[in-house]
Design a protein around this motif. Structure first.
Motif, PDB file in Angstrom:
ATOM      1  N   GLU A   1       0.839  -1.205   0.000  1.00  0.00           N
ATOM      2  CA  GLU A   1       0.000   0.000   0.000  1.00  0.00           C
ATOM      3  C   GLU A   1       0.875   1.256   0.000  1.00  0.00           C
ATOM      4  N   LEU A   2       1.962   1.237   0.773  1.00  0.00           N
ATOM      5  CA  LEU A   2       2.889   2.370   0.775  1.00  0.00           C
ATOM      6  C   LEU A   2       3.438   2.593  -0.623  1.00  0.00           C
ATOM      7  N   HIS A   3       3.841   1.524  -1.283  1.00  0.00           N
ATOM      8  CA  HIS A   3       4.387   1.649  -2.638  1.00  0.00           C
ATOM      9  C   HIS A   3       3.320   2.125  -3.622  1.00  0.00           C
ATOM     10  N   GLN A   4       2.079   1.706  -3.413  1.00  0.00           N
ATOM     11  CA  GLN A   4       0.987   2.169  -4.277  1.00  0.00           C
ATOM     12  C   GLN A   4       0.831   3.685  -4.164  1.00  0.00           C
ATOM     13  N   VAL A   5       0.930   4.194  -2.944  1.00  0.00           N
ATOM     14  CA  VAL A   5       0.810   5.639  -2.701  1.00  0.00           C
ATOM     15  C   VAL A   5       1.991   6.380  -3.337  1.00  0.00           C
ATOM     16  N   ILE A   6       3.200   5.851  -3.157  1.00  0.00           N
ATOM     17  CA  ILE A   6       4.394   6.484  -3.747  1.00  0.00           C
ATOM     18  C   ILE A   6       4.290   6.463  -5.268  1.00  0.00           C
ATOM     19  N   GLU A   7       3.845   5.331  -5.820  1.00  0.00           N
ATOM     20  CA  GLU A   7       3.714   5.235  -7.279  1.00  0.00           C
ATOM     21  C   GLU A   7       2.664   6.206  -7.810  1.00  0.00           C
ATOM     22  N   TRP A   8       1.553   6.348  -7.088  1.00  0.00           N
ATOM     23  CA  TRP A   8       0.521   7.283  -7.533  1.00  0.00           C
ATOM     24  C   TRP A   8       1.093   8.701  -7.621  1.00  0.00           C
ATOM     25  N   LEU A   9       1.854   9.101  -6.604  1.00  0.00           N
ATOM     26  CA  LEU A   9       2.389  10.461  -6.571  1.00  0.00           C
ATOM     27  C   LEU A   9       3.508  10.668  -7.588  1.00  0.00           C
ATOM     28  N   THR A  10       4.403   9.685  -7.724  1.00  0.00           N
ATOM     29  CA  THR A  10       5.652   9.894  -8.470  1.00  0.00           C
ATOM     30  C   THR A  10       5.755   9.144  -9.790  1.00  0.00           C
ATOM     31  N   GLY A  11       4.974   8.094  -9.940  1.00  0.00           N
ATOM     32  CA  GLY A  11       5.107   7.235 -11.113  1.00  0.00           C
ATOM     33  C   GLY A  11       6.159   6.143 -10.938  1.00  0.00           C
ATOM     34  N   PHE A  12       6.808   6.054  -9.770  1.00  0.00           N
ATOM     35  CA  PHE A  12       7.864   5.068  -9.534  1.00  0.00           C
ATOM     36  C   PHE A  12       7.270   3.710  -9.167  1.00  0.00           C
ATOM     37  N   ASP A  13       7.695   2.658  -9.892  1.00  0.00           N
ATOM     38  CA  ASP A  13       7.281   1.307  -9.533  1.00  0.00           C
ATOM     39  C   ASP A  13       8.210   0.764  -8.440  1.00  0.00           C
ATOM     40  N   ASP A  14       7.942  -0.462  -7.990  1.00  0.00           N
ATOM     41  CA  ASP A  14       8.727  -1.053  -6.903  1.00  0.00           C
ATOM     42  C   ASP A  14      10.220  -1.078  -7.227  1.00  0.00           C
ATOM     43  N   LYS A  15      10.549  -1.438  -8.463  1.00  0.00           N
ATOM     44  CA  LYS A  15      11.956  -1.522  -8.881  1.00  0.00           C
ATOM     45  C   LYS A  15      12.642  -0.166  -8.760  1.00  0.00           C
ATOM     46  N   LYS A  16      11.987   0.878  -9.248  1.00  0.00           N
ATOM     47  CA  LYS A  16      12.562   2.230  -9.210  1.00  0.00           C
ATOM     48  C   LYS A  16      12.672   2.721  -7.765  1.00  0.00           C
ATOM     49  N   ILE A  17      11.684   2.438  -6.936  1.00  0.00           N
ATOM     50  CA  ILE A  17      11.755   2.823  -5.524  1.00  0.00           C
ATOM     51  C   ILE A  17      12.987   2.181  -4.890  1.00  0.00           C
TER      52      ILE A  17
ATOM     53  N   ASP B   1       4.691  13.136   2.482  1.00  0.00           N
ATOM     54  CA  ASP B   1       4.465  12.984   3.927  1.00  0.00           C
ATOM     55  C   ASP B   1       2.974  12.885   4.240  1.00  0.00           C
ATOM     56  N   LYS B   2       2.182  13.723   3.604  1.00  0.00           N
ATOM     57  CA  LYS B   2       0.735  13.771   3.857  1.00  0.00           C
ATOM     58  C   LYS B   2       0.066  12.470   3.403  1.00  0.00           C
ATOM     59  N   LEU B   3       0.470  11.949   2.251  1.00  0.00           N
ATOM     60  CA  LEU B   3      -0.106  10.697   1.765  1.00  0.00           C
ATOM     61  C   LEU B   3       0.220   9.546   2.712  1.00  0.00           C
ATOM     62  N   VAL B   4       1.460   9.493   3.180  1.00  0.00           N
ATOM     63  CA  VAL B   4       1.863   8.453   4.130  1.00  0.00           C
ATOM     64  C   VAL B   4       1.065   8.595   5.426  1.00  0.00           C
TER      65      VAL B   4
END
Length: 122
Positions: A36-52, A102-105
């Protein structure tokens, strides 16, 4: 509260790798998942798990992190107060982007639904 030039500089130089474990601990303590954290980061930035993972391994600064990001067009819908700063009043674009994350997290940890966090209920 108004962000100072020193605050903005500190945000730019902070590494994503130094903050990520805190994000993960915060959401997992509240029963949310790494996925879920990665889903939120991906929504904001476009970064998938590999890029994160790469950005963590490279110890990328937030400045580099957000230079690489493809910011979601709905990011401007993220409003409110985080860490004492009202997001919509922040003038420095990078500081605003870090506070978006920060707010999304924070919303994830507080149990908000993904529909609301990802601003897809509009």
């Amino acid at each position: 509260m108004k962000a100072s030039a020193e605050h903005n500089e500190r945000m730019a130089k902070m590494t994503f790798a130094s903050v990520y474990p805190h994000y993960l601990t915060k959401v997992e303590k509240k029963g949310r998942t790494k996925e879920e954290l990665h889903q939120v980061i991906e929504w904001l930035t476009g970064f998938d798990d590999k890029k994160i993972g790469e950005l963590i391994d490279e110890k990328s600064t937030f400045e580099f992190f957000f230079e690489q990001a493809n910011l979601n067009p709905n990011a401007s819908l993220i409003k409110g107060v985080i860490c004492g700063y009202r997001i919509e009043e922040l003038e420095n674009p990078l500081t605003k982007q870090v506070r978006y994350l920060d707010k999304l997290v924070d919303e994830l940890a507080k149990g908000k639904s993904m529909v609301k966090i990802l601003r897809t209920d509009r």
